[in-house]
Design a protein around this motif. Structure first.
Motif, short mmCIF file in Angstrom:
data_model
loop_
_atom_site.label_atom_id
_atom_site.label_comp_id
_atom_site.label_asym_id
_atom_site.label_seq_id
_atom_site.Cartn_x
_atom_site.Cartn_y
_atom_site.Cartn_z
N PRO A 139 33.53 34.78 49.06
CA PRO A 139 33.17 34.59 50.21
C PRO A 139 32.77 33.16 50.77
CG PRO A 139 31.57 35.40 48.90
CD PRO A 139 32.79 35.85 48.18
N LYS A 140 32.96 33.02 51.85
CA LYS A 140 32.24 31.47 52.32
C LYS A 140 30.78 31.61 52.38
CE LYS A 140 35.03 31.17 55.72
NZ LYS A 140 35.45 30.67 57.04
N ALA A 158 25.36 24.21 45.27
CA ALA A 158 26.81 24.37 45.65
C ALA A 158 27.52 24.93 44.46
CB ALA A 158 27.46 23.05 46.08
N GLU A 159 27.19 24.30 43.27
CA GLU A 159 27.97 24.51 41.89
C GLU A 159 27.47 25.88 41.64
OE1 GLU A 159 28.24 20.01 40.26
OE2 GLU A 159 26.78 21.37 39.11
N LEU A 160 26.65 26.32 41.76
CA LEU A 160 25.90 27.83 41.14
C LEU A 160 26.55 28.70 42.26
CD1 LEU A 160 22.37 27.08 40.32
CD2 LEU A 160 24.29 27.39 38.72
N GLY A 166 31.37 32.49 45.07
CA GLY A 166 31.36 32.19 46.55
C GLY A 166 32.02 30.69 46.59
N GLU A 167 32.52 30.26 47.72
CA GLU A 167 32.71 28.79 48.22
C GLU A 167 31.66 28.41 49.12
OE1 GLU A 167 35.15 27.37 46.74
OE2 GLU A 167 36.10 28.91 45.47
N GLU A 251 20.33 35.64 41.20
CA GLU A 251 20.39 36.07 42.71
C GLU A 251 21.56 35.79 43.73
OE1 GLU A 251 17.81 37.65 44.89
OE2 GLU A 251 17.96 38.38 42.94
N LEU A 252 22.04 34.54 43.24
CA LEU A 252 23.20 34.38 44.14
C LEU A 252 24.53 35.40 43.79
CD1 LEU A 252 23.43 30.50 43.58
CD2 LEU A 252 22.65 31.71 45.65
N ALA A 253 24.52 35.62 42.60
CA ALA A 253 25.48 36.61 42.01
C ALA A 253 25.39 37.87 42.48
CB ALA A 253 25.77 36.60 40.53
#
Length: 265
Positions: A139-140, A158-160, A166-167, A251-253
């Motif tokens: 996903p963006k 952004a790297e995480l 994601g992008e 959390e991002l994942a």
């Protein structure tokens, strides 16, 4: 032996020193510290991010104060003028965070322990990246550090996002170290880049997805149309220390994996 009386002006040195078993060296912490929870109970709070109780710090007789970034330059200068040795770190990337852990460990005489801890953090990131490779679509993602004005995510965030699958939709801004260089004049660029997910982490205040959804023209954004507006608490992701590489990226994942699962239905 290294420094024995350390004042941590930000959260990440506190979390790192506790993780390394060197918490007895800490004599003062940032008032924003939440990790580990016992630090708030055990250590006096002597600083915010842009200000500090200089006289209270001096009363603690520190042999080192540790801070982060240009934003704490004035605090550092005042402490230096008052005879305190200061280390202001300025790392902005995932690799920089790992190196920070190693350097701080070496500074307090536990280099081997710090190396092992940094290696474990790196292995955790590798594991998340391997899981992310299984996603059918990436996903963006628009990550928002602040809402007034709009500030996009810093480099390590952004790297995480990429590690989590994601992008980041503003890669050209993420490499800018200063927040003022990541300010968007308005929401038009976000609309144009049409993120699938919006993640807010408004440092010091609760993310309000309903306010984001109500921004002019944002109903055209896929993330808004599909209700993919999420929060990651700022202590987990916006401090350049272990939290970002563990709970923050997890959390991002989780958010990205949830998006992929809903999309596959």
């Amino acid at each position: 032996m290294g420094p024995r009386r350390i004042v941590c002006l930000t959260e990440e040195p506190t979390e790192t020193l506790y993780a390394l078993g060197e918490q007895d060296r800490i004599v003062g912490i940032s008032g924003f510290t939440v990790r580990p929870p016992q630090a708030r109970r055990e250590k006096p709070k002597v600083s915010a991010f842009t200000s500090a109780k200089v006289e209270a710090i001096l009363a603690l007789k520190p042999d080192l104060a540790i801070g982060f970034s240009d934003i704490q330059a004035d605090i550092a200068a005042e402490l230096v003028r008052r005879g305190v040795e200061v280390w202001i770190a300025n790392h902005r990337s995932v690799e920089g965070i790992l190196d920070y852990v190693r350097r701080l460990g070496a500074l307090v005489g536990v280099a081997a322990r710090a190396e092992a801890y940094a290696d474990a953090l790196a292995r955790g990131l590798d594991g998340i990246a391997r899981e992310a490779e299984k996603l059918p679509v990436r996903p963006k993602v628009y990550f928002e550090e602040w809402d007034e004005p709009l500030i996009t995510g810093i480099q390590w965030v952004a790297e995480l996002v990429r590690i989590a699958g994601g992008e980041d939709v503003f890669p050209e801004l993420s490499c800018e170290p200063l927040a003022k260089a990541r300010i968007l004049a308005d929401g038009a660029p976000v609309i144009e880049r049409a993120p699938d997910i919006v993640i807010g982490s408004w440092c010091g205040k609760k993310f309000r997805p309903e306010l984001v959804a109500a921004r002019p023209g944002w109903d055209a954004i896929p993330a808004v149309r599909e209700g993919e507006l999420h929060e990651v608490k700022s202590p987990l992701i916006l401090q350049p220390g272990p939290a970002a590489l563990t709970d923050g990226v997890a959390e991002l994942a989780r958010i990205i994996r949830g998006w992929a699962e809903r999309r596959a239905r």
